[in-house]
Structure formats: structure tokens, C-alpha cells
Design an enzyme around this catalytic site. Structure first.
Site, PDB file in Angstrom:
ATOM      1  N   PHE A  93       0.753  -1.414  -0.050  1.00  0.00           N
ATOM      2  CA  PHE A  93       0.216   0.016  -0.023  1.00  0.00           C
ATOM      3  C   PHE A  93       0.768   1.269   0.162  1.00  0.00           C
ATOM      4  O   PHE A  93       0.336   2.342  -0.380  1.00  0.00           O
ATOM      5  CB  PHE A  93      -0.862  -0.210   1.290  1.00  0.00           C
ATOM      6  CG  PHE A  93      -0.448   0.431   2.443  1.00  0.00           C
ATOM      7  CD1 PHE A  93       0.016   1.662   2.966  1.00  0.00           C
ATOM      8  CD2 PHE A  93       0.291  -0.689   3.345  1.00  0.00           C
ATOM      9  CE1 PHE A  93       0.600   1.843   3.980  1.00  0.00           C
ATOM     10  CE2 PHE A  93       0.946  -0.519   4.414  1.00  0.00           C
ATOM     11  CZ  PHE A  93       0.996   0.988   4.862  1.00  0.00           C
ATOM     12  N   CYS A  96       9.322   1.714   3.313  1.00  0.00           N
ATOM     13  CA  CYS A  96      10.567   0.715   3.789  1.00  0.00           C
ATOM     14  C   CYS A  96      12.109   1.284   3.789  1.00  0.00           C
ATOM     15  O   CYS A  96      12.848   0.530   4.332  1.00  0.00           O
ATOM     16  CB  CYS A  96      10.405  -0.494   2.632  1.00  0.00           C
ATOM     17  SG  CYS A  96      10.964  -0.169   1.190  1.00  0.00           S
ATOM     18  N   GLU A 101      -4.906  -3.820  -1.661  1.00  0.00           N
ATOM     19  CA  GLU A 101      -6.475  -3.662  -1.877  1.00  0.00           C
ATOM     20  C   GLU A 101      -6.869  -2.300  -0.913  1.00  0.00           C
ATOM     21  O   GLU A 101      -7.933  -1.781  -0.891  1.00  0.00           O
ATOM     22  CB  GLU A 101      -7.394  -4.804  -1.261  1.00  0.00           C
ATOM     23  CG  GLU A 101      -7.080  -5.232   0.458  1.00  0.00           C
ATOM     24  CD  GLU A 101      -5.923  -5.998   0.566  1.00  0.00           C
ATOM     25  OE1 GLU A 101      -5.750  -6.647   1.584  1.00  0.00           O
ATOM     26  OE2 GLU A 101      -5.053  -6.315  -0.359  1.00  0.00           O
ATOM     27  N   LYS A 125      -1.110  -7.274  -8.842  1.00  0.00           N
ATOM     28  CA  LYS A 125      -2.042  -7.736  -7.767  1.00  0.00           C
ATOM     29  C   LYS A 125      -1.723  -6.540  -6.866  1.00  0.00           C
ATOM     30  O   LYS A 125      -0.837  -6.708  -5.885  1.00  0.00           O
ATOM     31  CB  LYS A 125      -1.915  -9.002  -7.025  1.00  0.00           C
ATOM     32  CG  LYS A 125      -3.197  -9.673  -6.439  1.00  0.00           C
ATOM     33  CD  LYS A 125      -3.663  -8.767  -5.204  1.00  0.00           C
ATOM     34  CE  LYS A 125      -2.687  -8.703  -3.936  1.00  0.00           C
ATOM     35  NZ  LYS A 125      -3.073  -7.716  -2.801  1.00  0.00           N
ATOM     36  N   SER A 144       5.806  -7.098   3.878  1.00  0.00           N
ATOM     37  CA  SER A 144       6.146  -7.618   5.313  1.00  0.00           C
ATOM     38  C   SER A 144       7.051  -8.749   5.181  1.00  0.00           C
ATOM     39  O   SER A 144       6.932  -9.595   4.025  1.00  0.00           O
ATOM     40  CB  SER A 144       5.201  -7.805   6.518  1.00  0.00           C
ATOM     41  OG  SER A 144       4.359  -9.157   5.965  1.00  0.00           O
TER      42      SER A 144
END
Length: 500
Positions: A149, A281, A176, A173, A226
């Protein structure tokens, strides 16, 4: 409230799984849309569309593929205001940061525009008597990207830009939590001239991820998220005979030596630790001052500087950062602050009770600062991913060097010093994948490569640059001989050929 659909074969596709996930406006806390979650059959539909497009696209010459990338870059630049507004509305980062997200992705698209050169093989004329040897880099087929995200524009472009330029077809993908920008990018790719099925977007959760990892037509998977999920993706993808790169979490350190330019250090730390609400990150959530004198000055300067940070809605042009992405993520960050207090760290600046007037239900967290954090504390060992900066004091250069080197994560690290010898020694010895010298967020430029070490990355090949070209292609080596005439024959040989 609208529904956000998949994008398959060049058009919006309404799935029939009956499953949805809410998309929030982090500034208000309200649900602004629903995104469809794909079934296994819908993932298969997207993969079949990509497979159908592969033969034609892979046989398109590299220069023509590059022209599509050039046009895609132009279209994204022309629509950057729309894209940034859409990104900020779903993610919460301020508009300027959203534009930076998009621009950083475009830098990899610029690299992909040079694919005719980057995809060239090697050639040896006369490797043996009348024998030439050459190699070619060929696309893999249908490949996929599973993105987080926190960078809904940059990371997808890091992945599909190089992959598509190399001749692959792509399934994206995205997260969401903020799915609209990836769909808009796919629309622009079609507008740029990519054939239908070259770039498809599937929304989903673990059902979609597992369907991708298990599908026999998927040849490669790139993942960012993660570390626990990265490890899962790497293992499951490898078990299903796929090429996998899986980038995980991070706990980046900034080492401050006594000779550092403290004015610049403070500016760099506040931006790197609190920018984008710490949801990067490559954020810098740990600062390691060397020596008590350095630590005391650093703390004093940070305590004076942090109140000047402006937390605001994503459309506030004066805000330094906006809300975090969801209420659940806000609660997670607050939970880690609580944990740090429980473990004995000193909470010098507390952002837990921050509330933005008029947006009390938004997912806002004020900046927090810890001092006297110890390496054994779980709040230090784990990634918080929020606007929290931790001071871990070190008595010596060697102690400071050991902290990032021994940490479970090895994504990025920075050292602040005017001593070239110390910086050179640190860069060579630190056990971390990306190093900044007086650069707080050392994300390499697009024609170099991005990737961490240890639990920050699973797989052998990094993202973008020539490493990206290698990941999204396979090498074929040809050894060729053309005799001058039918009379020029050689005797049968029953030993391994050599160049002796």
C-alpha cells in the site's frame, strides 16, 4: 460510494466472487469505495488474457516496445495531477509526496525505454575453428507483481516497467487498501499502445496471492511487503517452480558520528523518519549517535525541531505528512509506542494523542521520539512503520557499526560524517544491502538496483536496473558452425568438446 473493479484484457472487468474490501479516506476515516476481491477463477481469467497476449508482444521488436514505454511515460506525466490526487485520497500521503511516488516510478520507466540496449546479448566470433557463440535474453512469459500500500505507483512501475519492456505480459496484484492508481496506470498503458492483455490488474487477498503462486502459467513473481509474507511468497513460489524476488521489512539505521554536520543531520532525520508518516521501507526510524555528547546534542535539537512538523490532510500543501493508511494501522503503530514505554525506553515526544481539528476521525498520528532504546527491546527489533524515531546510543564507531549489521533486517543504512575514511570503512563493512553516506534515504537511481539483505529480501536478484532485466528474462546461449561445403566434415567424436 463506488466499486473498484479488476482490469483484464484492456478493460474494466466486474468479478462475481461477491467479496469486497473497504477503501477508506484516511483524512476522514470514512469508507469511500469498495474494491472487489478476486476468486481463483478471476485470477485465472487474467492470467489467460496475459498468456494470449504473450506470443505477439514477445515477438514485437524491442524498439517498438520501447516506444510504448516512451508514450506511457508521457501520458503519466500529463496526468500526474490526477494520479497524485487519487493516490493521496486513498493512501493519505500529501500531494507533493504522491507526486514523488509517481516520479520515482517514472525513473524506472525511463530506464525501460532503453530496453533495446539493455536486452542485448553477447557475441564471440571465432570461439573455435569456424564456431561462433552468442547469447540472447528472452522474456519468461506471464509474470506477476504483488505490491504494497505504501507506494501504489512507484513499486508497480518498478516491476511492470522493466518486465513489459523485456517482452513479458504482466499481472499486477496491488494492495486492496489503495487500488485505484494501479488501475489507472494500466489504462494509460493501453492508451500508450500496449496490446490488450499485456498489463492486467487483479485485486485480492490471500486467495488471489495463492492462486498466482500456484498457477502453472506464471513464471515469475515479484513481491514487496512484510518479511513474514515475503518469506511465505518466496517459499511457495519456489515450490511451484517460479522465479521469485520477495522484498520484506526494514529497520534502517542512521549512524551519526561526532564530526557530522548536525544542522543537516536534523533536517535529514526529520524528513526521513516522519515523511509519509513513516510508511516507507526506506524510512530512517533509528538514529545511532556515537558518544554521549553527540547523543545529547542530537536529542536536544530533535526536541526543538519536532514541534515544527505540521501534520495535516493530504491536500494541505503546508503539511509535512498526512494520516496513516487505516485505523488498524494507526492502532498498530500506537501499540508499538506503548510497547516501547513498557520496555523501558524514554518517550521524549509523544504523538499518540494527536488529533487534527475538523478531522478527528482521520487516521492521524503525531511524531514520536524515543531515547535510550536498547537493542534487546522488541520495539527496536521490529518494524513500526509509522512516525516514530528511536535513539539508540552507541559508545563507539564499532558499536554503531554492529547495530545495523546484527539486526534481523538489512534493507538500508546511512552514515553521517565528514570523515571520508570512516565512511568508506563503514560502507565496506556494514551488513546491509543499501548504504547512504550523508544521504538519509539511499534508494539507488533507476539504472542501479534496489534490494536489501537478511530478512529484508528473499531471492537472489534485486529490483530494477540491469538486475531487473536479468530477473525478467532468461538467457539462451547458441553455439553455431556453418561448414564451407558438404565436403568439410569432421570425424565422430565421443569425448566432450573443448577448445584445446
Amino acid at each position: 460510494m463506488c466499486d473498484i473493479h479488476h482490469f483484464i484484457s484492456g478493460q474494466s472487468f466486474t468479478g462475481n466472487s461477491g467479496r469486497y474490501s473497504d477503501v477508506f479516506d484516511p483524512n476522514t476515516g470514512e469508507v469511500q469505495a469498495r474494491v472487489q476481491l478476486a476468486s481463483v477463477d478471476e485470477v485465472d481469467r487474467a492470467i489467460q488474457a496475459a498468456q494470449n497476449a504473450f506470443e505477439s508482444w514477445s515477438s514485437t521488436n524491442p524498439q517498438r516496445r520501447a516506444r510504448v514505454m516512451f508514450e506511457f511515460k508521457r501520458l503519466v506525466e500529463a496526468n500526474i495531477d490526477e494520479l497524485a490526487a487519487l493516490l493521496s485520497k486513498e493512501h493519505g500521503k500529501v500531494i507533493a509526496d504522491s507526486k514523488g511516488d509517481i516520479q520515482r516510478g517514472l525513473e524506472v520507466i525511463e530506464f525501460a525505454c532503453g530496453i533495446p540496449h539493455a536486452q542485448k546479448g553477447e557475441y564471440t566470433f571465432g570461439a573455435g575453428p569456424g564456431i561462433d557463440v552468442y547469447s540472447m535474453r528472452q522474456p519468461l512469459g506471464v509474470v506477476t507483481g504483488i505490491t504494497p500500500f505504501n507506494f501504489p505507483a512507484m513499486i508497480p512501475m518498478w516491476m511492470f516497467g522493466v518486465a513489459i519492456a523485456c517482452g513479458n505480459t504482466f499481472i499486477l496484484k496491488p494492495s486492496e487498501r489503495d487500488p485505484s492508481v494501479p488501475v489507472r496506470l494500466a489504462e494509460l498503458m493501453i492508451e500508450a499502445g500496449a496490446p490488450e492483455g499485456v498489463l492486467n490488474v487483479i485485486h485480492g487477498d490471500k486467495v488471489a496471492v495463492d492462486a498466482i503462486l500456484e498457477h502453472p502459467l506464471v513464471h515469475a513473481v515479484s513481491f514487496v511487503g512484510s518479511s513474514d509474507i515475503a518469506h511465505y511468497v518466496y517459499q511457495k513460489g519456489a515450490q511451484n517452480h517460479k522465479r521469485v524476488q520477495a522484498m520484506g521489512g526494514a529497520k534502517n539505521h542512521g549512524i551519526v558520528l561526532p564530526d557530522a554536520d548536525m544542522d543537516q543531520v536534523i533536517k535529514d532525520l526529520t524528513g526521513a523518519a516522519f515523511g509519509s508518516a513513516g510508511e516507507r521501507c526506506m524510512a530512517l526510524p533509528v538514529v545511532v549517535p556515537v558518544g554521549e555528547r553527540t547523543a545529547d546534542e542530537l536529542r536536544e535539537r530533535l526536541v526543538s525541531e519536532i514541534p515544527n512538523l505540521r501534520v495535516g490532510v493530504s491536500t494541505d500543501s503546508d503539511a509535512h505528512y498526512g494520516p496513516v493508511v487505516t485505523q488498524a494501522h494507526k492502532e498498530r503503530v500506537v501499540g508499538w509506542i506503548n510497547k516501547g514505554v513498557e520496555e523501558g525506553a524514554e518517550l521524549v515526544v509523544d504523538g499518540r494523542e494527536f488529533s487534527l481539528q475538523g478531522h478527528e476521525k482521520g487516521f492521524f498520528i503525531g511524531p514520536s521520539l524515543f531515547d535510550h532504546v536498547k537493542p534487546e527491546m522488541s520495539a527496536y527489533q521490529e518494524e513500526i512503520f509509522g512516525p516514530v524515531l528511536q535513539i539508540v546510543r552507541a559508545a563507539s564507531f564499532e558499536e554503531a557499526l554492529a547495530l545495523p549489521s546484527n539486526h534481523q533486517y538489512g534493507n538500508g543504512v546511512a552514515i553521517f560524517t565528514q570523515n571520508g575514511r570512516a565512511a568508506r570503512d563503514f560502507a565496506a563493512r556494514v551488513n546491509v544491502g543499501m548504504v547512504g553516506i550523508n544521504v538519509p534515504i539511499p534508494v539507488p537511481v533507476a539504472y542501479h538496483t534496489f534490494g536489501g539483505w537478511k530478512r529484508s529480501a528473499f531471492g537472489d536478484i534485486n529490483q530494477h536496473g540491469m538486475e531487473g532485466v536479468r530477473f525478467w528474462t532468461k538467457t539462451k546461449t547458441v553455439t553455431a558452425r556453418f561448414p564451407d561445403s558438404e565436403l568439410e566434415h569432421t570425424d565422430s567424436s565421443f569425448v566432450i568438446p573443448t577448445m584445446k
